[in-house]
Design an enzyme around this catalytic site. Structure first.
Site, short mmCIF file in Angstrom:
data_model
loop_
_atom_site.label_atom_id
_atom_site.label_comp_id
_atom_site.label_asym_id
_atom_site.label_seq_id
_atom_site.Cartn_x
_atom_site.Cartn_y
_atom_site.Cartn_z
N TYR A 1 -0.77 5.29 -8.56
CA TYR A 1 -2.59 5.02 -8.58
C TYR A 1 -3.12 3.70 -8.05
CZ TYR A 1 -1.37 1.88 -12.17
OH TYR A 1 -1.11 0.37 -12.76
N THR B 1 -1.35 0.49 -4.97
CA THR B 1 -1.29 0.15 -3.59
C THR B 1 0.51 1.17 -3.35
OG1 THR B 1 0.60 -1.58 -4.89
CG2 THR B 1 -1.80 -1.97 -3.80
N LEU B 2 1.05 1.90 -4.81
CA LEU B 2 2.21 2.97 -3.98
C LEU B 2 1.78 4.25 -3.29
CD1 LEU B 2 4.31 2.47 -7.05
CD2 LEU B 2 5.40 1.41 -4.86
N GLU C 1 7.00 -3.91 -9.50
CA GLU C 1 5.82 -4.27 -10.38
C GLU C 1 5.90 -5.06 -11.45
OE1 GLU C 1 3.57 -2.52 -9.44
OE2 GLU C 1 3.85 -0.41 -8.92
#
Length: 182
Positions: free
Chosen positions: A18, A20-21, A93
């Protein structure tokens, strides 16, 4: 429904991203690189079934907070990832460092006429600070991490060498104006 499957001894996990990926954002390079070996396969755009807080934390980092029923239904992207890719995502993460925790989540496609509801996993801001962060920002979140939020993101290479993300989170939570620390 399980968030993982085992096809021909190739375990995959459905991961909802949802922030920065997502495509077009700073950390998408990881999924893009993993897609070249089919370790990450884009499944489409999805939205959370329930509302959750999505907040912009220190350094412009987005955090989904595990408080169902608060915030907004969050838009993001779904990827099917291999065990190898999952290890790389967990590392990015900061799962072992208490930055995020990977938890189950229900999402639905954004397609009209043929919605698909599935159980997946997503990275939530760690419970040790998530709820406090939500309260700190006045319980105002967003439904989607977009370009204006992405512009505030500070890449790892541009951060203070001696500070960990947890240091930034502590300062953020202790500040009278948490966004002044960005």
């Amino acid at each position: 429904m399980s968030t993982t499957s085992d096809n021909n001894n190739h375990k995959t996990t459905q991961i909802f991203v949802y922030g920065t990926l997502k495509q077009g954002f700073p950390n998408h390079y990881l999924l893009k690189g993993l897609s070249t070996s089919n370790d990450a396969v884009f499944q489409g755009c999805y939205k959370t079934v329930n509302s959750y807080p999505l907040v912009l934390g220190p350094l412009g980092i987005p955090f989904l907070i595990n408080i169902p029923g608060s915030g907004h239904r969050v838009k993001g992207e779904l990827y099917s990832v291999s065990g190898h890719a999952l290890e790389k995502l967990d590392e990015l993460e900061g799962i072992s460092r208490g930055h995020y925790e990977r938890l189950p989540l229900k999402v639905v496609t954004e397609e009209e006429g043929n919605p698909r509801l599935i159980q997946v996993e997503a990275y939530f801001g760690h419970r040790s600070f998530g709820e406090e962060m939500w309260k700190k920002i006045g319980e105002i979140g967003m439904g989607e991490y977009m370009d204006k939020e992405g512009e505030k993101y500070v890449r790892v290479k541009d951060r203070d060498v001696g500070s960990s993300l947890m240091d930034y989170i502590r300062v953020f939570l202790q500040s009278d104006d948490p966004y002044s620390t960005n």
